[in-house]
Design a protein around this motif. Sequence first.
Motif, PDB file in Angstrom:
ATOM      1  N   TRP A  44       0.662  -1.251  -0.112  1.00 23.65           N
ATOM      2  CA  TRP A  44      -0.043   0.172  -0.261  1.00 23.65           C
ATOM      3  C   TRP A  44       0.433   1.213  -0.409  1.00 23.65           C
ATOM      4  CZ3 TRP A  44      -1.000   4.512   3.197  1.00 23.65           C
ATOM      5  CH2 TRP A  44      -2.017   5.006   2.812  1.00 23.65           C
ATOM      6  N   LEU A  45       1.328   2.419  -0.915  1.00 21.09           N
ATOM      7  CA  LEU A  45       1.653   3.149  -1.102  1.00 21.09           C
ATOM      8  C   LEU A  45       0.929   4.604  -0.759  1.00 21.09           C
ATOM      9  CD1 LEU A  45       4.188   3.912  -2.687  1.00 21.09           C
ATOM     10  CD2 LEU A  45       3.096   4.150  -4.617  1.00 21.09           C
ATOM     11  N   SER A  46       1.330   5.389   0.110  1.00 21.63           N
ATOM     12  CA  SER A  46       0.216   6.164   1.294  1.00 21.63           C
ATOM     13  C   SER A  46      -0.199   7.477   0.003  1.00 21.63           C
ATOM     14  CB  SER A  46       1.343   6.554   1.812  1.00 21.63           C
ATOM     15  OG  SER A  46       1.011   8.303   2.148  1.00 21.63           O
ATOM     16  N   VAL A  47      -1.155   7.664  -0.012  1.00 21.29           N
ATOM     17  CA  VAL A  47      -1.502   9.092  -1.007  1.00 21.29           C
ATOM     18  C   VAL A  47      -1.263  10.034  -0.142  1.00 21.29           C
ATOM     19  CG1 VAL A  47      -2.754   9.759  -2.567  1.00 21.29           C
ATOM     20  CG2 VAL A  47      -3.190   7.458  -2.232  1.00 21.29           C
ATOM     21  N   SER A  48      -0.499  10.999  -0.490  1.00 22.28           N
ATOM     22  CA  SER A  48      -0.053  12.353  -0.056  1.00 22.28           C
ATOM     23  C   SER A  48      -0.618  13.310  -0.638  1.00 22.28           C
ATOM     24  CB  SER A  48       1.199  12.527  -0.480  1.00 22.28           C
ATOM     25  OG  SER A  48       2.138  11.520  -0.472  1.00 22.28           O
ATOM     26  N   ALA A  49      -1.371  14.070   0.499  1.00 21.04           N
ATOM     27  CA  ALA A  49      -2.258  15.261   0.088  1.00 21.04           C
ATOM     28  C   ALA A  49      -1.089  15.951  -0.612  1.00 21.04           C
ATOM     29  CB  ALA A  49      -2.770  15.709   1.275  1.00 21.04           C
ATOM     30  N   THR A  50      -1.682  17.189  -1.941  1.00 21.31           N
ATOM     31  CA  THR A  50      -0.209  18.386  -2.185  1.00 21.31           C
ATOM     32  C   THR A  50      -1.308  19.435  -2.292  1.00 21.31           C
ATOM     33  OG1 THR A  50       1.736  18.891  -3.576  1.00 21.31           O
ATOM     34  CG2 THR A  50      -0.634  17.211  -3.913  1.00 21.31           C
ATOM     35  N   THR A  51      -0.810  20.461  -2.210  1.00 23.42           N
ATOM     36  CA  THR A  51      -1.156  21.591  -2.787  1.00 23.42           C
ATOM     37  C   THR A  51      -1.035  21.731  -4.458  1.00 23.42           C
ATOM     38  OG1 THR A  51       0.768  23.235  -1.885  1.00 23.42           O
ATOM     39  CG2 THR A  51      -1.624  23.109  -0.235  1.00 23.42           C
ATOM     40  N   GLU A  71      -7.379  23.936   3.315  1.00 23.85           N
ATOM     41  CA  GLU A  71      -7.541  22.325   3.809  1.00 23.85           C
ATOM     42  C   GLU A  71      -6.644  21.775   4.189  1.00 23.85           C
ATOM     43  OE1 GLU A  71      -9.697  20.144   0.780  1.00 23.85           O
ATOM     44  OE2 GLU A  71      -9.587  18.046   2.440  1.00 23.85           O
ATOM     45  N   PHE A  72      -5.277  22.046   3.865  1.00 22.42           N
ATOM     46  CA  PHE A  72      -4.093  21.144   4.159  1.00 22.42           C
ATOM     47  C   PHE A  72      -3.855  22.052   5.212  1.00 22.42           C
ATOM     48  CE2 PHE A  72       0.241  20.638   4.542  1.00 22.42           C
ATOM     49  CZ  PHE A  72       0.950  19.514   3.165  1.00 22.42           C
ATOM     50  N   SER A  73      -3.628  22.951   5.184  1.00 22.43           N
ATOM     51  CA  SER A  73      -3.681  23.642   6.975  1.00 22.43           C
ATOM     52  C   SER A  73      -5.157  23.558   7.925  1.00 22.43           C
ATOM     53  CB  SER A  73      -4.078  25.281   6.700  1.00 22.43           C
ATOM     54  OG  SER A  73      -3.494  25.812   6.434  1.00 22.43           O
ATOM     55  N   ILE A  76      -3.966  19.905   9.025  1.00 17.33           N
ATOM     56  CA  ILE A  76      -2.361  20.612  10.017  1.00 17.33           C
ATOM     57  C   ILE A  76      -3.109  20.302  11.356  1.00 17.33           C
ATOM     58  CG2 ILE A  76      -0.426  21.460  10.488  1.00 17.33           C
ATOM     59  CD1 ILE A  76       0.064  21.758   7.890  1.00 17.33           C
ATOM     60  N   GLU A  77      -3.646  21.382  10.951  1.00 15.75           N
ATOM     61  CA  GLU A  77      -4.574  21.590  13.353  1.00 15.75           C
ATOM     62  C   GLU A  77      -5.430  20.679  13.551  1.00 15.75           C
ATOM     63  OE1 GLU A  77      -6.911  25.531  11.846  1.00 15.75           O
ATOM     64  OE2 GLU A  77      -4.798  26.235  11.202  1.00 15.75           O
ATOM     65  N   ASP A  78      -5.772  19.553  12.550  1.00 16.21           N
ATOM     66  CA  ASP A  78      -6.366  19.162  13.292  1.00 16.21           C
ATOM     67  C   ASP A  78      -5.105  17.404  13.965  1.00 16.21           C
ATOM     68  OD1 ASP A  78      -9.004  19.884  12.511  1.00 16.21           O
ATOM     69  OD2 ASP A  78      -9.782  19.021  10.898  1.00 16.21           O
ATOM     70  N   GLY A  79      -4.570  17.293  13.736  1.00 15.49           N
ATOM     71  CA  GLY A  79      -3.001  16.317  13.864  1.00 15.49           C
ATOM     72  C   GLY A  79      -3.636  15.663  13.072  1.00 15.49           C
ATOM     73  N   GLN A  80      -4.159  15.779  11.641  1.00 10.68           N
ATOM     74  CA  GLN A  80      -4.463  14.401  10.463  1.00 10.68           C
ATOM     75  C   GLN A  80      -3.277  14.309   9.772  1.00 10.68           C
ATOM     76  OE1 GLN A  80      -8.047  14.260   8.251  1.00 10.68           O
ATOM     77  NE2 GLN A  80      -8.556  15.972  10.160  1.00 10.68           N
ATOM     78  N   MET A  81      -2.102  14.648  10.184  1.00  7.41           N
ATOM     79  CA  MET A  81      -0.575  14.573   9.261  1.00  7.41           C
ATOM     80  C   MET A  81       0.550  13.852  10.171  1.00  7.41           C
ATOM     81  SD  MET A  81      -1.112  15.786   5.629  1.00  7.41           S
ATOM     82  CE  MET A  81      -1.773  17.138   4.680  1.00  7.41           C
ATOM     83  N   ARG A  90       8.251  25.642  -2.848  1.00  9.36           N
ATOM     84  CA  ARG A  90       6.956  25.906  -3.456  1.00  9.36           C
ATOM     85  C   ARG A  90       5.987  25.495  -2.727  1.00  9.36           C
ATOM     86  NH1 ARG A  90      10.161  25.676  -8.232  1.00  9.36           N
ATOM     87  NH2 ARG A  90       9.921  23.069  -8.524  1.00  9.36           N
ATOM     88  N   ASN A  91       5.737  23.781  -3.016  1.00 13.22           N
ATOM     89  CA  ASN A  91       3.944  23.221  -3.205  1.00 13.22           C
ATOM     90  C   ASN A  91       3.726  22.613  -1.735  1.00 13.22           C
ATOM     91  OD1 ASN A  91       2.618  24.667  -5.102  1.00 13.22           O
ATOM     92  ND2 ASN A  91       4.353  23.431  -6.361  1.00 13.22           N
ATOM     93  N   LYS A  92       3.285  22.345  -0.794  1.00  3.97           N
ATOM     94  CA  LYS A  92       3.407  21.993   0.777  1.00  3.97           C
ATOM     95  C   LYS A  92       2.171  20.599   0.313  1.00  3.97           C
ATOM     96  CE  LYS A  92       2.195  26.073   3.616  1.00  3.97           C
ATOM     97  NZ  LYS A  92       0.742  26.833   3.501  1.00  3.97           N
ATOM     98  N   TYR A  93       3.344  19.557   0.835  1.00  3.90           N
ATOM     99  CA  TYR A  93       3.321  17.926   0.533  1.00  3.90           C
ATOM    100  C   TYR A  93       2.973  17.620   1.974  1.00  3.90           C
ATOM    101  CZ  TYR A  93       5.029  18.726  -3.940  1.00  3.90           C
ATOM    102  OH  TYR A  93       4.908  18.680  -5.588  1.00  3.90           O
ATOM    103  N   GLY A  94       1.608  16.637   2.207  1.00  2.00           N
ATOM    104  CA  GLY A  94       2.036  15.854   3.636  1.00  2.00           C
ATOM    105  C   GLY A  94       1.407  14.689   3.429  1.00  2.00           C
ATOM    106  N   THR A  95       1.457  13.702   4.087  1.00  2.00           N
ATOM    107  CA  THR A  95       0.631  12.470   4.261  1.00  2.00           C
ATOM    108  C   THR A  95       0.328  12.060   5.807  1.00  2.00           C
ATOM    109  OG1 THR A  95       3.425  11.641   4.416  1.00  2.00           O
ATOM    110  CG2 THR A  95       1.487   9.371   5.173  1.00  2.00           C
ATOM    111  N   PRO A  96      -1.630  12.010   4.571  1.00  3.42           N
ATOM    112  CA  PRO A  96      -2.293  11.971   6.036  1.00  3.42           C
ATOM    113  C   PRO A  96      -2.099  10.253   7.070  1.00  3.42           C
ATOM    114  CG  PRO A  96      -2.573  12.105   3.783  1.00  3.42           C
ATOM    115  CD  PRO A  96      -1.085  11.865   3.589  1.00  3.42           C
ATOM    116  N   ARG A  97      -2.381  10.950   7.648  1.00  2.00           N
ATOM    117  CA  ARG A  97      -2.284   9.984   9.299  1.00  2.00           C
ATOM    118  C   ARG A  97      -3.104   8.449   9.545  1.00  2.00           C
ATOM    119  NH1 ARG A  97       0.167  10.799  14.305  1.00  2.00           N
ATOM    120  NH2 ARG A  97       0.564  12.994  14.013  1.00  2.00           N
ATOM    121  N   GLY A  98      -4.659   9.189   9.121  1.00  2.00           N
ATOM    122  CA  GLY A  98      -5.353   8.312   9.565  1.00  2.00           C
ATOM    123  C   GLY A  98      -4.907   6.854   8.209  1.00  2.00           C
TER     124      GLY A  98
END
Length: 200
Positions: A44-51, A71-73, A76-81, A90-98
């Motif tokens: 399972w390859l994690s699907v990153s969120a990106t702006t 939505e990206f912010s 982060i604020e909800d502790g989901q990254m 340039r752009n933001k990238y993050g791994t959704p934790r759930g």
Amino acid sequence: MSPDLPTGAGAATAPAPVTVLAGPTAVGKGTVSAAIRARYPQIWLSVSATTRAPRPGEVDGVHYRFVGEEEFSRLIEDGQMLEWAVVHGRNKYGTPRGPVEEKVAEGRPVLLEIDLAGARQVRESLPEARFVFLAPPDWDTLVQRLVGRGTEDEEERERRLATARVELAAEDEFDVTIVNDSVDRAADELARLLGVNDLT
Ligand code: 5GP
């Protein structure tokens, strides 16, 4: 190899539930993970969120989850990254934790393909993960991939090479190195590390 390896790290027989693939810019992480996606559906390859905006052919929810700044912010604020970073300034990238936690609970081998800053954050929050460094076969190959098209001016070229030197020095922080001398071979080696063979 770092001295504080989690138990079983590096051993194909004892795969860690989460494997992080990182490496210098232009080493081919995206290509190797695309080969994993195509040939090893067990992983399972994690699907990153990106702006960043989707490129032609990229599918929302498959290659990335394309989100706006707000939505990206919120994620982060909800502790989901699990981790996040601004990549190439340039752009933001993050791994959704759930989803990561969900797949680990299901016993699926999980792979995160992220940048070095993100890998360092995962090292903090998930020290039991295994950290794989994707390395170029040699310096000249990386230079060729970074500046090969020759479309950059001298200053940009120097900036990229300086970054590459710093990024290559990060190899020591990782548990395992895979050399990207051939995409399919590197993908096979990575899959074996995750405990998956072609025949499974
Ligand atoms: P691209 O925009 O070319 O798809 O990816 C650019 C860079 O972003 C790559 O180096 C990739 O490793 C990194 N990246 C992709 N997803 C993530 C993520 O979730 N977190 C972090 N920290 N970096 C990511």
